[in-house]
Design a protein around this motif. Sequence first.
Motif, mmCIF file in Angstrom:
data_model
loop_
_atom_site.group_PDB
_atom_site.id
_atom_site.type_symbol
_atom_site.label_atom_id
_atom_site.label_comp_id
_atom_site.label_asym_id
_atom_site.label_seq_id
_atom_site.Cartn_x
_atom_site.Cartn_y
_atom_site.Cartn_z
ATOM 1 N N SER A 125 -19.753 -23.900 -30.873
ATOM 2 C CA SER A 125 -18.850 -23.496 -29.791
ATOM 3 C C SER A 125 -17.716 -24.489 -29.622
ATOM 4 O O SER A 125 -17.886 -25.688 -29.850
ATOM 5 N N THR A 127 -16.874 -25.534 -27.076
ATOM 6 C CA THR A 127 -17.293 -26.424 -25.989
ATOM 7 C C THR A 127 -17.485 -27.843 -26.492
ATOM 8 O O THR A 127 -17.369 -28.799 -25.735
ATOM 9 N N ASN A 199 -19.661 -14.999 -17.193
ATOM 10 C CA ASN A 199 -18.388 -15.015 -17.907
ATOM 11 C C ASN A 199 -17.341 -14.091 -17.271
ATOM 12 O O ASN A 199 -17.653 -13.123 -16.591
ATOM 13 N N LEU A 200 -16.090 -14.426 -17.554
ATOM 14 C CA LEU A 200 -14.951 -13.740 -16.916
ATOM 15 C C LEU A 200 -14.906 -12.243 -17.178
ATOM 16 O O LEU A 200 -14.834 -11.440 -16.239
ATOM 17 N N ASN A 216 -13.630 -13.554 -8.266
ATOM 18 C CA ASN A 216 -13.097 -14.850 -7.821
ATOM 19 C C ASN A 216 -12.458 -15.533 -9.018
ATOM 20 O O ASN A 216 -13.128 -15.711 -10.050
ATOM 21 N N PHE A 218 -11.444 -18.784 -10.477
ATOM 22 C CA PHE A 218 -11.838 -20.164 -10.165
ATOM 23 C C PHE A 218 -10.692 -21.154 -10.401
ATOM 24 O O PHE A 218 -10.587 -21.768 -11.451
ATOM 25 N N ARG A 231 -7.797 -19.936 -22.086
ATOM 26 C CA ARG A 231 -8.849 -19.825 -23.088
ATOM 27 C C ARG A 231 -8.354 -18.997 -24.280
ATOM 28 O O ARG A 231 -7.439 -18.192 -24.128
ATOM 29 N N ARG A 295 -14.275 -24.070 -10.657
ATOM 30 C CA ARG A 295 -15.708 -24.065 -10.988
ATOM 31 C C ARG A 295 -16.030 -25.392 -11.678
ATOM 32 O O ARG A 295 -15.328 -25.793 -12.632
ATOM 33 N N ASP A 298 -15.591 -26.561 -15.665
ATOM 34 C CA ASP A 298 -14.543 -25.866 -16.422
ATOM 35 C C ASP A 298 -13.546 -26.863 -17.007
ATOM 36 O O ASP A 298 -13.120 -27.798 -16.312
HETATM 37 C C1 WQD Z 1 -13.391 -18.268 -18.773
HETATM 38 C C2 WQD Z 1 -12.367 -18.583 -17.701
HETATM 39 C C3 WQD Z 1 -13.287 -19.612 -15.746
HETATM 40 C C4 WQD Z 1 -15.664 -16.237 -14.377
HETATM 41 C C5 WQD Z 1 -18.293 -20.397 -21.741
HETATM 42 C C6 WQD Z 1 -18.944 -21.328 -22.734
HETATM 43 C C7 WQD Z 1 -18.612 -20.873 -24.127
HETATM 44 C C8 WQD Z 1 -19.072 -19.472 -24.272
HETATM 45 C C9 WQD Z 1 -18.357 -18.583 -23.251
HETATM 46 C C10 WQD Z 1 -21.234 -19.112 -25.092
HETATM 47 C C11 WQD Z 1 -12.611 -19.937 -17.050
HETATM 48 C C12 WQD Z 1 -12.699 -18.250 -15.425
HETATM 49 C C13 WQD Z 1 -14.833 -17.047 -15.124
HETATM 50 C C14 WQD Z 1 -15.246 -15.810 -13.085
HETATM 51 C C15 WQD Z 1 -13.189 -16.998 -13.356
HETATM 52 N N1 WQD Z 1 -20.474 -19.426 -24.089
HETATM 53 N N2 WQD Z 1 -13.610 -17.409 -14.616
HETATM 54 N N3 WQD Z 1 -14.017 -16.201 -12.631
HETATM 55 O O1 WQD Z 1 -16.587 -21.070 -19.402
HETATM 56 O O2 WQD Z 1 -14.593 -20.669 -20.972
HETATM 57 O O3 WQD Z 1 -16.909 -20.495 -21.869
HETATM 58 O O4 WQD Z 1 -18.686 -19.069 -21.953
HETATM 59 O O5 WQD Z 1 -20.986 -18.729 -26.172
HETATM 60 O O6 WQD Z 1 -19.252 -21.714 -25.042
HETATM 61 O O7 WQD Z 1 -18.399 -22.614 -22.555
HETATM 62 O O8 WQD Z 1 -16.085 -18.758 -20.331
HETATM 63 O O9 WQD Z 1 -15.805 -16.545 -19.318
HETATM 64 O O10 WQD Z 1 -17.158 -18.283 -18.057
HETATM 65 O O11 WQD Z 1 -14.684 -18.514 -18.209
HETATM 66 O O12 WQD Z 1 -12.088 -17.353 -12.901
HETATM 67 O O13 WQD Z 1 -15.979 -15.070 -12.335
HETATM 68 O O14 WQD Z 1 -12.496 -17.615 -16.651
HETATM 69 O O15 WQD Z 1 -12.948 -20.554 -14.707
HETATM 70 O O16 WQD Z 1 -11.345 -20.515 -16.761
HETATM 71 P P1 WQD Z 1 -15.985 -20.340 -20.557
HETATM 72 P P2 WQD Z 1 -15.997 -17.961 -18.948
#
Ligand code: WQD
Length: 345
Positions: A125, A127, A199-200, A216, A218, A231, A295, A298
């Motif tokens: 990832s 990450t 996830n978003l 929401n 974040f 992203r 969040r 992040d």
């Molecule tokens: C994306 C953006 C949130 C939810 C993680 C892992 C990655 C992969 C995918 C496994 C961020 C924003 C999110 C919400 C929001 N996991 N958001 N409101 O955190 O980039 O990646 O999940 O494979 O390895 O790190 O993904 O979709 O959670 O967030 O505003 O209700 O959307 O702050 O900026 P993330 P995400």
Amino acid sequence: MKILVTGGTGFIGSHTVVELQQKGYEVVIIDNLSTSVKEVLYSIEKITGILPEFHEFDLCNEYLTAKFFDNNKDIKGVIHFAAHKAVGESVEKPLKYYRNNLFSLINIMQCMNEHQIKNLVFSSSCTVYGQATELPVTEKTSIQKAFSPYGHTKQISEEIIECSVKSSGIKATLLRYFNPIGAHETALIGELPIGVPNNLVPFITQTAIGKRENLNVFGNDYNTPDGTCIRDYIHVVDLAKAHIIAFERMFNNLSKSDCEIFNIGTGKGYTVLEAIRSFEKVSGKKLNFKFAKRRQGDIEKVWADTTYANNELGWKAEKDIDDMMLSAWKWEVELSNKVKIRHKA
Ligand code: WQD
């Protein structure tokens, strides 16, 4: 040719099984169904006409894992997805993540070693980069301290693989995913979060379909064009295809080292608001969202430099953000139709 896909009833796993079967591979799945459902097997069969061989057990169980490999000596490669991946949950339950993600990998690699199975594709990832100091990130970008135990397990897993391949004769390819989203064009498989989505994109589609009150966002005070995080969203089918290319590169002895690393993204970054606008455009739905506080965990912005994967792997993402959002929306509509039919039955 038989390929083992661990976590094959999961989001990325199921899309990879479909692509493998459609390329003529025989697929066997191991999954403990901890974050997926068995019905995904029948959806895969509806798409490809082939019901994958399925074994339900936990790869942290050393005995069951060894027994599986003893009884399946014709496996030519392993694509290892099985792992917990919720960033927030990993902060609350770190040991669950270290145990599950690392023990399962170690058991798999031990068995590959014993059975001389040469080719491992590992689900890593972006990450691992943490908040990179240079953007876009390349495979040479230095690894920062992980922001979560989940990200830390991916960093440790990469090191375990890099250290083990030399002594074992296994070849490995580490695919560093960016943000996988979207669903298969048939809308028969897609992202299936259990409970409230982390996830978003599933949160967007569930809000639009009426399952959630509002989204929401974040944080809108980041140092980005509109204040929301950036992203690199990649279509899950583009991502799935990269796994087959990675396996075939190793199988055909085209790898340039025993452990290669590739960024699997589109090379484009989108803010949360841009992602929302794309969704509204393709779905025709006005999304109900409000800004909330940032969040924890992040990172502000990340997107991939995909030159190496494009040139070396000969792989390039084909779908754009609108394709991704439309496929995610069609999947959500399909899911809600299924629920309605079930209620009628
Ligand atoms: C994306 C953006 C949130 C939810 C993680 C892992 C990655 C992969 C995918 C496994 C961020 C924003 C999110 C919400 C929001 N996991 N958001 N409101 O955190 O980039 O990646 O999940 O494979 O390895 O790190 O993904 O979709 O959670 O967030 O505003 O209700 O959307 O702050 O900026 P993330 P995400």
